[in-house]
Design a protein around this motif. Sequence first.
Motif, PDB file in Angstrom:
ATOM      1  N   GLY A   1     -36.949 -36.651  90.706  1.00  0.00           N
ATOM      2  CA  GLY A   1     -37.577 -35.520  91.379  1.00  0.00           C
ATOM      3  C   GLY A   1     -36.606 -34.609  92.094  1.00  0.00           C
ATOM      4  O   GLY A   1     -37.027 -33.749  92.878  1.00  0.00           O
ATOM      5  N   VAL A   2     -35.301 -34.765  91.851  1.00  0.00           N
ATOM      6  CA  VAL A   2     -34.328 -33.897  92.502  1.00  0.00           C
ATOM      7  C   VAL A   2     -34.543 -32.456  92.059  1.00  0.00           C
ATOM      8  O   VAL A   2     -35.082 -32.194  90.983  1.00  0.00           O
ATOM      9  CB  VAL A   2     -32.884 -34.355  92.190  1.00  0.00           C
ATOM     10  N   GLY A   3     -34.120 -31.529  92.909  1.00  0.00           N
ATOM     11  CA  GLY A   3     -34.298 -30.127  92.580  1.00  0.00           C
ATOM     12  C   GLY A   3     -33.589 -29.227  93.556  1.00  0.00           C
ATOM     13  O   GLY A   3     -32.959 -29.683  94.512  1.00  0.00           O
ATOM     14  N   ALA A   4     -33.705 -27.943  93.321  1.00  0.00           N
ATOM     15  CA  ALA A   4     -32.951 -26.953  94.089  1.00  0.00           C
ATOM     16  C   ALA A   4     -33.681 -26.536  95.362  1.00  0.00           C
ATOM     17  O   ALA A   4     -34.914 -26.575  95.445  1.00  0.00           O
ATOM     18  CB  ALA A   4     -32.686 -25.732  93.221  1.00  0.00           C
ATOM     19  N   VAL A   5     -32.883 -26.134  96.353  1.00  0.00           N
ATOM     20  CA  VAL A   5     -33.394 -25.527  97.578  1.00  0.00           C
ATOM     21  C   VAL A   5     -32.640 -24.226  97.820  1.00  0.00           C
ATOM     22  O   VAL A   5     -31.538 -24.017  97.300  1.00  0.00           O
ATOM     23  CB  VAL A   5     -33.242 -26.466  98.794  1.00  0.00           C
ATOM     24  N   THR A   6     -33.257 -23.360  98.606  1.00  0.00           N
ATOM     25  CA  THR A   6     -32.681 -22.056  98.910  1.00  0.00           C
ATOM     26  C   THR A   6     -32.739 -21.831 100.415  1.00  0.00           C
ATOM     27  O   THR A   6     -33.443 -22.558 101.136  1.00  0.00           O
ATOM     28  CB  THR A   6     -33.444 -20.940  98.181  1.00  0.00           C
ATOM     29  N   PRO A   7     -32.003 -20.835 100.927  1.00  0.00           N
ATOM     30  CA  PRO A   7     -32.037 -20.577 102.367  1.00  0.00           C
ATOM     31  C   PRO A   7     -33.456 -20.394 102.890  1.00  0.00           C
ATOM     32  O   PRO A   7     -34.282 -19.714 102.271  1.00  0.00           O
ATOM     33  CB  PRO A   7     -31.221 -19.283 102.498  1.00  0.00           C
TER      34      PRO A   7
END
Length: 230
Positions: A202-208
Amino acid sequence: MYVFTPPAQASLAVAGSADRFPVRRIFCVGRNYAAHAREMGNDPDREAPFFFTKPADAALDTPCTVPYPPLTENLHYEIELVLAVGKGGSDIAEKDVLEHLWGASVGVDLTRRDLQAEAKKMGRPWDWAKAFDKSAPIAPIVPIEQVPSVETGRIWLAVNGETRQDADLSDLIWSVREHVSILSRAMELAAGDIIMTGTPAGVGAVTPGDVITGGVDGIGTLEVTIGARL
């Protein structure tokens, strides 16, 4: 006499105390949940555990704000059970591993995934992807005698309130006893060492602006806000 004032000792908070846990090294276990190994395109049934490291000063207390790091357009979260070593040793038997732990916690292995993919493609080390500043936010460490289990229990992560990772410590390919014992055959463990034990699928990207929350049942929870780009 040092030629300049040495940096402060890296340390982490201790739950329910003003004391601090001094951090010596941070070891991380790669691909230690089968579903995560598969989502990254690997076969979990064939690989022995492998390890990489982060610098001690990558650790920071939570709750915290971590600036979006440079050199990446694909910053990923990875929730992990964290172990804190209180008694060193080499060739530690599996049955004795828990006697060497001072405590446990939960942390996030922040990863510059695009840099990791490039390193994999070129057969290079993962340092630039994993070992950057403030890449290991960790909740206060709970003394091991207060921890119900490091072998079973829900581990989870949410981004902005939406659950992204949800598994159980019993899903580890290599249990805490197994992978700590294996690590101690290659490196003499010492008091102050931190071991991040791998992440579920379930890993994934994050943003500010994103807010990461997560935890391990019976051990602790954390909150990490992704700040503005550096």
